[in-house]
Design a protein around this motif. Structure first.
Motif, PDB file in Angstrom:
ATOM      1  N   ALA A  81       0.846  -1.195   0.000  1.00 43.12           N
ATOM      2  CA  ALA A  81       0.000   0.000   0.000  1.00 43.12           C
ATOM      3  C   ALA A  81       0.881   1.244   0.000  1.00 43.12           C
ATOM      4  O   ALA A  81       1.768   1.403   0.861  1.00 43.12           O
ATOM      5  CB  ALA A  81      -0.917   0.003   1.214  1.00 43.12           C
ATOM      6  N   ARG A  82       0.645   2.140  -0.966  1.00 43.91           N
ATOM      7  CA  ARG A  82       1.442   3.362  -1.085  1.00 43.91           C
ATOM      8  C   ARG A  82       0.536   4.551  -1.366  1.00 43.91           C
ATOM      9  O   ARG A  82      -0.623   4.395  -1.771  1.00 43.91           O
ATOM     10  CB  ARG A  82       2.465   3.244  -2.223  1.00 43.91           C
ATOM     11  CG  ARG A  82       3.550   2.208  -1.996  1.00 43.91           C
ATOM     12  CD  ARG A  82       4.580   2.266  -3.119  1.00 43.91           C
ATOM     13  NE  ARG A  82       5.705   1.382  -2.901  1.00 43.91           N
ATOM     14  CZ  ARG A  82       6.780   1.353  -3.678  1.00 43.91           C
ATOM     15  NH1 ARG A  82       6.864   2.161  -4.736  1.00 43.91           N
ATOM     16  NH2 ARG A  82       7.782   0.530  -3.415  1.00 43.91           N
ATOM     17  N   THR A  83       1.095   5.740  -1.177  1.00 42.07           N
ATOM     18  CA  THR A  83       0.378   6.977  -1.518  1.00 42.07           C
ATOM     19  C   THR A  83       1.351   7.963  -2.152  1.00 42.07           C
ATOM     20  O   THR A  83       2.568   7.873  -1.978  1.00 42.07           O
ATOM     21  CB  THR A  83      -0.259   7.644  -0.283  1.00 42.07           C
ATOM     22  OG1 THR A  83       0.774   7.982   0.655  1.00 42.07           O
ATOM     23  CG2 THR A  83      -1.291   6.733   0.368  1.00 42.07           C
TER      24      THR A  83
ATOM     25  N   ARG B 270      -3.939  16.548  -3.213  1.00 41.82           N
ATOM     26  CA  ARG B 270      -4.729  15.322  -3.213  1.00 41.82           C
ATOM     27  C   ARG B 270      -3.834  14.139  -2.869  1.00 41.82           C
ATOM     28  O   ARG B 270      -2.649  14.117  -3.217  1.00 41.82           O
ATOM     29  CB  ARG B 270      -5.377  15.091  -4.588  1.00 41.82           C
ATOM     30  CG  ARG B 270      -6.463  16.092  -4.938  1.00 41.82           C
ATOM     31  CD  ARG B 270      -6.781  16.058  -6.432  1.00 41.82           C
ATOM     32  NE  ARG B 270      -7.190  14.751  -6.906  1.00 41.82           N
ATOM     33  CZ  ARG B 270      -8.455  14.330  -6.990  1.00 41.82           C
ATOM     34  NH1 ARG B 270      -9.443  15.117  -6.576  1.00 41.82           N
ATOM     35  NH2 ARG B 270      -8.751  13.131  -7.473  1.00 41.82           N
ATOM     36  N   THR B 271      -4.409  13.169  -2.183  1.00 40.52           N
ATOM     37  CA  THR B 271      -3.696  11.944  -1.856  1.00 40.52           C
ATOM     38  C   THR B 271      -4.054  10.872  -2.883  1.00 40.52           C
ATOM     39  O   THR B 271      -5.227  10.506  -3.018  1.00 40.52           O
ATOM     40  CB  THR B 271      -4.051  11.442  -0.446  1.00 40.52           C
ATOM     41  OG1 THR B 271      -3.683  12.437   0.513  1.00 40.52           O
ATOM     42  CG2 THR B 271      -3.305  10.150  -0.128  1.00 40.52           C
ATOM     43  N   VAL B 272      -3.059  10.421  -3.607  1.00 35.37           N
ATOM     44  CA  VAL B 272      -3.250   9.384  -4.617  1.00 35.37           C
ATOM     45  C   VAL B 272      -2.910   8.046  -3.970  1.00 35.37           C
ATOM     46  O   VAL B 272      -1.767   7.810  -3.575  1.00 35.37           O
ATOM     47  CB  VAL B 272      -2.359   9.617  -5.844  1.00 35.37           C
ATOM     48  CG1 VAL B 272      -2.682   8.619  -6.949  1.00 35.37           C
ATOM     49  CG2 VAL B 272      -2.477  11.052  -6.344  1.00 35.37           C
ATOM     50  N   ARG B 273      -3.902   7.196  -3.854  1.00 35.66           N
ATOM     51  CA  ARG B 273      -3.705   5.892  -3.219  1.00 35.66           C
ATOM     52  C   ARG B 273      -3.529   4.824  -4.284  1.00 35.66           C
ATOM     53  O   ARG B 273      -4.275   4.771  -5.261  1.00 35.66           O
ATOM     54  CB  ARG B 273      -4.900   5.567  -2.316  1.00 35.66           C
ATOM     55  CG  ARG B 273      -5.040   6.516  -1.133  1.00 35.66           C
ATOM     56  CD  ARG B 273      -6.292   6.244  -0.318  1.00 35.66           C
ATOM     57  NE  ARG B 273      -6.333   7.084   0.875  1.00 35.66           N
ATOM     58  CZ  ARG B 273      -6.766   8.347   0.901  1.00 35.66           C
ATOM     59  NH1 ARG B 273      -7.228   8.896  -0.223  1.00 35.66           N
ATOM     60  NH2 ARG B 273      -6.747   9.045   2.011  1.00 35.66           N
ATOM     61  N   TYR B 274      -2.545   3.962  -4.058  1.00 31.06           N
ATOM     62  CA  TYR B 274      -2.319   2.883  -5.020  1.00 31.06           C
ATOM     63  C   TYR B 274      -1.630   1.711  -4.345  1.00 31.06           C
ATOM     64  O   TYR B 274      -1.016   1.843  -3.285  1.00 31.06           O
ATOM     65  CB  TYR B 274      -1.497   3.371  -6.219  1.00 31.06           C
ATOM     66  CG  TYR B 274      -0.054   3.747  -5.923  1.00 31.06           C
ATOM     67  CD1 TYR B 274       1.001   2.899  -6.291  1.00 31.06           C
ATOM     68  CD2 TYR B 274       0.281   4.952  -5.317  1.00 31.06           C
ATOM     69  CE1 TYR B 274       2.332   3.247  -6.062  1.00 31.06           C
ATOM     70  CE2 TYR B 274       1.600   5.309  -5.088  1.00 31.06           C
ATOM     71  CZ  TYR B 274       2.619   4.451  -5.456  1.00 31.06           C
ATOM     72  OH  TYR B 274       3.938   4.793  -5.220  1.00 31.06           O
TER      73      TYR B 274
ATOM     74  N   SER C  31     -11.382   5.014  -0.374  1.00 29.57           N
ATOM     75  CA  SER C  31     -10.191   5.613   0.224  1.00 29.57           C
ATOM     76  C   SER C  31      -9.483   4.622   1.145  1.00 29.57           C
ATOM     77  O   SER C  31      -8.629   5.014   1.939  1.00 29.57           O
ATOM     78  CB  SER C  31     -10.579   6.867   1.024  1.00 29.57           C
ATOM     79  OG  SER C  31     -11.555   6.558   2.008  1.00 29.57           O
ATOM     80  N   ASP C  32      -9.837   3.345   1.032  1.00 27.81           N
ATOM     81  CA  ASP C  32      -9.227   2.336   1.892  1.00 27.81           C
ATOM     82  C   ASP C  32      -7.951   1.750   1.313  1.00 27.81           C
ATOM     83  O   ASP C  32      -7.234   1.017   1.985  1.00 27.81           O
ATOM     84  CB  ASP C  32     -10.223   1.219   2.189  1.00 27.81           C
ATOM     85  CG  ASP C  32     -10.700   0.485   0.928  1.00 27.81           C
ATOM     86  OD1 ASP C  32     -10.310   0.896  -0.188  1.00 27.81           O
ATOM     87  OD2 ASP C  32     -11.468  -0.482   1.070  1.00 27.81           O
ATOM     88  N   ASN C  33      -7.661   2.049   0.037  1.00 25.23           N
ATOM     89  CA  ASN C  33      -6.497   1.503  -0.673  1.00 25.23           C
ATOM     90  C   ASN C  33      -6.494  -0.018  -0.603  1.00 25.23           C
ATOM     91  O   ASN C  33      -5.452  -0.649  -0.457  1.00 25.23           O
ATOM     92  CB  ASN C  33      -5.185   2.057  -0.104  1.00 25.23           C
ATOM     93  CG  ASN C  33      -4.088   2.102  -1.168  1.00 25.23           C
ATOM     94  OD1 ASN C  33      -4.277   1.666  -2.301  1.00 25.23           O
ATOM     95  ND2 ASN C  33      -2.930   2.628  -0.793  1.00 25.23           N
TER      96      ASN C  33
ATOM     97  N   PRO D  38      -3.948   1.642  -8.922  1.00 28.65           N
ATOM     98  CA  PRO D  38      -4.408   2.843  -8.216  1.00 28.65           C
ATOM     99  C   PRO D  38      -5.875   2.719  -7.822  1.00 28.65           C
ATOM    100  O   PRO D  38      -6.617   1.894  -8.372  1.00 28.65           O
ATOM    101  CB  PRO D  38      -4.208   3.945  -9.251  1.00 28.65           C
ATOM    102  CG  PRO D  38      -4.361   3.247 -10.567  1.00 28.65           C
ATOM    103  CD  PRO D  38      -3.794   1.865 -10.369  1.00 28.65           C
ATOM    104  N   GLN D  39      -6.288   3.548  -6.867  1.00 25.19           N
ATOM    105  CA  GLN D  39      -7.682   3.557  -6.436  1.00 25.19           C
ATOM    106  C   GLN D  39      -8.324   4.902  -6.740  1.00 25.19           C
ATOM    107  O   GLN D  39      -7.813   5.950  -6.340  1.00 25.19           O
ATOM    108  CB  GLN D  39      -7.802   3.268  -4.940  1.00 25.19           C
ATOM    109  CG  GLN D  39      -9.257   3.168  -4.460  1.00 25.19           C
ATOM    110  CD  GLN D  39      -9.374   2.765  -3.013  1.00 25.19           C
ATOM    111  OE1 GLN D  39      -8.588   3.192  -2.176  1.00 25.19           O
ATOM    112  NE2 GLN D  39     -10.358   1.932  -2.704  1.00 25.19           N
ATOM    113  N   CYS D  40      -9.440   4.858  -7.450  1.00 25.49           N
ATOM    114  CA  CYS D  40     -10.189   6.071  -7.758  1.00 25.49           C
ATOM    115  C   CYS D  40     -10.903   6.552  -6.495  1.00 25.49           C
ATOM    116  O   CYS D  40     -11.536   5.746  -5.799  1.00 25.49           O
ATOM    117  CB  CYS D  40     -11.198   5.788  -8.856  1.00 25.49           C
ATOM    118  SG  CYS D  40     -12.120   7.234  -9.432  1.00 25.49           S
TER     119      CYS D  40
END
Length: 284
Positions: A55-57, A63-67, A93-95, A127-129
């Protein structure tokens, strides 16, 4: 699990000319026979994905890009990167949901399995939208036309910055960056490829749609499009139209349609070794 469980499904010829449009209809008897094995793989990846992907950001313009990120154990040279865009069920937003919800377990996880990595070592980025957003600014998936928005969706702008950031490490082969996605991710795949075709070696949009009038921009990008004939979420006409327009523009496109298939047919494409072999054979 041995590599034979990533079974061949699509009876296509990889040796055809890259510029020759190819279309095939896959009968139900062919893909439904694999349903039990597909489910076994899905259950396996639901267990394995959260631990296999880190899990990374990334912080980008407030904005926080979660992926999620997968890296091979041994990467002593630049390797390909597969970017997987999930469907709407993976938003959040749970990644985590992008690895588990809907068809996401297979869509992201299959590329990182030991058996797939044995033949095609690569990095995988999922990535997570964010909630309430989409990869594109498409107003309605059932609209007869989808004009390209003047600017990319904020979520896609984030992904462009994320790819820039990952390429800076030098661990990725910039000539072998692949973009794949299903449903909302299929739309996102088309949208990003249209905006930055020079960045990608190939793309696989599944159950998605291409922005109207943009086929010329994809004439140099190898594409393999998939759709189910009876998709009740995204009309099959979306992919048929994209194939027709890209073919007319002279693009290297192939199209596989699942006879009587619904919206979840992406799982059959993701696990097919022929699809992986085709993808990884493409270079810019």
């Amino acid at each position: 699990m041995k590599s034979h469980l990533l079974f061949p499904l699509l009876l296509t010829t990889l040796g055809c000319s890259a510029k020759e449009p190819q279309r095939e209809i896959i009968p139900p008897a062919q893909y439904e026979a694999q349903d039990a094995e597909v489910e076994k793989m899905r259950e396996r990846l639901l267990r394995e994905n959260p631990e296999r992907f880190e899990a990374r950001t990334l912080e980008h313009q407030g904005r926080t890009v979660r992926y999620r990120w997968f890296a091979p154990e041994k990467a002593d040279k630049p390797l390909p990167l597969v970017i997987v865009l999930h469907g709407s069920s993976g938003k959040g937003s749970d990644n985590r949901s992008q690895l588990l919800a809907g068809t996401g377990a297979l869509g992201a996880g299959v590329w990182a399995t030991p058996e797939r990595q044995k033949d095609h070592a690569c990095f995988v980025m999922a990535p997570q939208c964010p909630p309430g957003e989409m990869w594109t600014l498409t107003a309605s998936w059932t609209s007869p036309v989808h004009p390209l928005s003047p600017k990319p969706a904020p979520a896609l702008t984030d992904l462009m910055a994320l790819l820039d950031d990952r390429l800076k490490t030098g661990e990725i082969d910039p000539k072998r960056v692949y973009l794949v996605g299903a449903s909302m991710g299929g739309y996102g795949t088309f949208d990003w490829l249209v905006r930055q075709p020079e960045r990608f070696a190939a793309g696989i949009p599944i159950c998605g749609g291409m922005p109207e009038g943009q086929a010329e921009k994809l004439k140099e990008v190898p594409l393999w499009i998939f759709h189910g004939e009876d998709d009740s979420i995204v009309p099959v006409e979306e992919s048929r139209r994209a194939f027709s327009q890209i073919s007319a523009a002279g693009g290297p496109v192939r199209y596989s349609e699942f006879k009587d298939g619904g919206h979840q047919i992406s799982v059959h494409a993701w696990i097919d070794p022929k699809v992986a072999a085709w993808l990884f054979s493409q270079r810019r």
